[in-house]
Write a protein that holds these residues in place. Structure first.
Motif, PDB file in Angstrom:
ATOM      1  N   ILE A 126       0.861  -1.179   0.000  1.00 55.06           N
ATOM      2  CA  ILE A 126       0.000   0.000   0.000  1.00 55.06           C
ATOM      3  C   ILE A 126       0.895   1.226   0.000  1.00 55.06           C
ATOM      4  N   GLY A 127       0.547   2.199  -0.793  1.00 51.04           N
ATOM      5  CA  GLY A 127       1.303   3.439  -0.748  1.00 51.04           C
ATOM      6  C   GLY A 127       1.878   3.845  -2.081  1.00 51.04           C
ATOM      7  N   ASP A 128       3.195   3.819  -2.195  1.00 51.78           N
ATOM      8  CA  ASP A 128       3.920   4.336  -3.354  1.00 51.78           C
ATOM      9  C   ASP A 128       3.452   3.655  -4.642  1.00 51.78           C
ATOM     10  N   ASP A 129       2.729   4.385  -5.475  1.00 53.77           N
ATOM     11  CA  ASP A 129       2.170   3.817  -6.707  1.00 53.77           C
ATOM     12  C   ASP A 129       3.249   3.394  -7.691  1.00 53.77           C
ATOM     13  N   HIS A 130       4.367   4.101  -7.716  1.00 54.63           N
ATOM     14  CA  HIS A 130       5.449   3.762  -8.645  1.00 54.63           C
ATOM     15  C   HIS A 130       6.028   2.381  -8.318  1.00 54.63           C
TER      16      HIS A 130
END
Length: 62
Positions: free
Chosen positions: A12-16
């Protein structure tokens, strides 16, 4: 006493970073680049112990 069974962890979190991991999971093993291999090593995973034991002790101050 209370027992909690832990499920599979989720990124969860950093889309990259999440996008790189998901793209690497879809590729065939022989098509993986060095970046893909490192991303797969860094993804969250469950260990051997997936059950937690909780003991709630009431404080006498309350």
């Amino acid at each position: 006493m209370l027992y909690v069974n832990l499920g599979e962890p989720q990124q969860i979190g950093d889309d990259h970073v999440t996008g790189i991991i998901e793209a690497a999971e879809r590729k065939a093993p022989e098509e993986l680049t060095e970046e893909d291999k490192m991303a797969l090593l860094g993804r969250p995973k469950a260990g051997d112990i997936v059950r937690a034991q909780l003991r709630i002790k009431e404080s006498k101050e309350f």
